[in-house]
Design a protein around this motif. Structure first.
Motif, PDB file in Angstrom:
ATOM      1  N   GLY A 160       0.789  -1.206   0.191  1.00  0.00           N
ATOM      2  CA  GLY A 160       0.295   0.032   0.119  1.00  0.00           C
ATOM      3  C   GLY A 160       0.625   1.117  -0.118  1.00  0.00           C
ATOM      4  N   TRP A 162       0.021   5.472  -0.049  1.00  0.00           N
ATOM      5  CA  TRP A 162      -0.869   7.229  -0.516  1.00  0.00           C
ATOM      6  C   TRP A 162      -0.598   7.383  -1.133  1.00  0.00           C
ATOM      7  N   GLN A 190      -3.399   3.346  -1.505  1.00  0.00           N
ATOM      8  CA  GLN A 190      -4.023   2.718   0.046  1.00  0.00           C
ATOM      9  C   GLN A 190      -4.469   4.434   0.475  1.00  0.00           C
ATOM     10  N   PHE A 197      -6.119  -2.971   4.479  1.00  0.00           N
ATOM     11  CA  PHE A 197      -5.117  -3.037   5.658  1.00  0.00           C
ATOM     12  C   PHE A 197      -5.914  -4.537   6.535  1.00  0.00           C
ATOM     13  N   ILE A 202      -4.086  -5.188   1.366  1.00  0.00           N
ATOM     14  CA  ILE A 202      -3.272  -5.269   1.428  1.00  0.00           C
ATOM     15  C   ILE A 202      -2.638  -5.786   2.313  1.00  0.00           C
ATOM     16  N   ALA A 205       1.340  -1.823   4.325  1.00  0.00           N
ATOM     17  CA  ALA A 205       0.466  -0.377   4.685  1.00  0.00           C
ATOM     18  C   ALA A 205       1.493   0.794   5.264  1.00  0.00           C
TER      19      ALA A 205
END
Length: 394
Positions: A160, A162, A190, A197, A202, A205
């Motif tokens: 994952g 961001w 993510q 998660f 995922i 994460a």
């Protein structure tokens, strides 16, 4: 956005789920708070506060203990002691703190160094005048049964990320471990929460030590009926992996520093009072957490205290005095920014930043004054407190 920060703060409160990982947190729309952003910057109101100089600080997210030192400095009167009337301006989902600073809508701003390096290369003339966080709070977490203990173990896993400038330590760690990040992992976009998660979508994460990691520990494990514990998780710490990057720093307008002696003097005063706020948060974690809650944060009581304690760990003990920009850490951040490629194949910058990108001149003056007053700016004896998280962070 540059001319409508208050609107962005309200939007940030309405779109919390879509932005948690931008600065690791929770939100508030309490614009009636005594530290909410209802006043313009120094340039617009100079002299209207009598003997106090008006100063606006632009945060990179909403009120929460990630910024406890600044709220404590307001609450304890440290800014006033330095002749400053400080307004803390919260951010929204589309706020870029450095853009707000560069536009003259704030006097100082809080932002991660790698996120600002790209702006500097594009022509924004700002200076890191105090590196408050000495350590990175970004981790990659996984459940024990995934067998992921190092960056090398991420090969072939659902990883994952961001994105949005939060991914660099992760990609640097994987590439350092020899993983081809273009084909050697299953990269998952993510969301700004831990739901994927927790549901198993995922394998590993992203999680800030002071926020998303706690969100997992505040969640009931359906297999046991009890909250998850650290024993259920493996944590990859980028500080240990050697790919940590500098995070929360105080940024100033480089042109104003060079041309306006009053602004330069204000920078020293602002750093000094802010450091006193962080010393207060170090020595009074519960009180600091309560101050942030009173300022408008909507985080739960145990989560707020957890965040205060974990943020303290990123600052204390300080190697050279809180706020000092250590050359080796700066160089590591710049190196990663130049050499690491993200999922699009891009790097943050292509060349070294200019000499004006950071300066210890102002923080060293502030530290000298604090040490003369007997303030402990190293925190060599700092010991974290024990925090018990409750379900949902309440």
């Amino acid at each position: 956005m540059k001319n409508n920060v208050r609107t962005a703060v309200r939007l940030g409160a309405l779109t919390l789920t879509a932005a948690l990982a931008l600065a690791g947190c929770s939100s508030s729309d309490d614009s009636s708070s005594p530290t909410a952003s209802d006043t313009p910057s120094t340039a617009e109101t100079d002299g209207e506060s009598g003997e106090l100089t008006d100063v606006t600080l632009q945060l990179q997210w909403v009120a929460q203990a990630q910024f406890a030192g600044y709220y404590a400095a307001v609450d304890q009167g440290y800014y006033e002691d330095e002749g400053l009337n400080v307004t803390i301006q919260e951010a929204g989902t589309d706020t870029v703190p450095i853009d707000v600073l560069a536009a003259g809508d704030a006097d100082f701003a809080i932002s991660w160094v790698p996120k600002v390096l790209g702006s500097i290369e594009q022509g924004t003339n700002v200076t890191d005048i105090a590196q408050i966080f000495e350590r990175s709070g970004t981790t990659q977490i996984s459940f024990k049964d995934k067998g992921i203990t190092t960056a090398a173990d991420l090969a072939g896993k659902k990883v994952g990320s961001w994105g949005y400038g939060n991914e660099w330590e992760l990609f640097a760690g994987m590439q350092k471990a020899g993983i081809d990040t273009a084909s050697g992992i299953d990269l998952v976009q993510q969301a700004f929460d831990m739901n994927a998660f927790l549901s198993g979508d995922i394998d590993a994460a992203q999680a800030m030590t002071y926020n998303e990691y706690a969100q997992v520990l505040e969640t009931v494990n359906p297999d046991t009926g009890e909250l998850y514990t650290p024993d259920d998780l493996n944590v990859i710490d980028w500080n240990d992996e050697g790919t940590a990057m500098l995070q929360d720093a105080i940024w100033a307008d480089a042109d104003r520093l060079a041309s306006d002696s009053d602004y330069a003097d204000t920078a020293v005063k602002f750093i000094k009072a802010s450091i006193k706020g962080w010393v207060y948060a170090r020595d009074n974690a519960q009180e600091a957490a309560d101050i942030v809650t009173a300022a408008g944060s909507t985080l739960g009581t145990s989560h707020q205290l957890w965040m205060t304690n974990e943020v303290n760990k990123l600052i204390w003990p300080s190697t050279s005095g809180i706020g000092t920009i250590n050359q080796d850490q700066w160089d590591q951040t710049v190196s990663i920014a130049k050499e690491t490629k993200n999922e699009t194949g891009a790097t943050i910058v292509s060349t070294d930043p200019p000499a004006t990108a950071f300066s210890n001149e102002y923080v060293e003056k502030a530290l000298a004054e604090l040490e003369a007053e007997g303030v402990d700016v190293l925190g060599a004896d700092f010991t974290p407190i024990d925090v018990t998280l409750n379900e949902g962070g309440n």
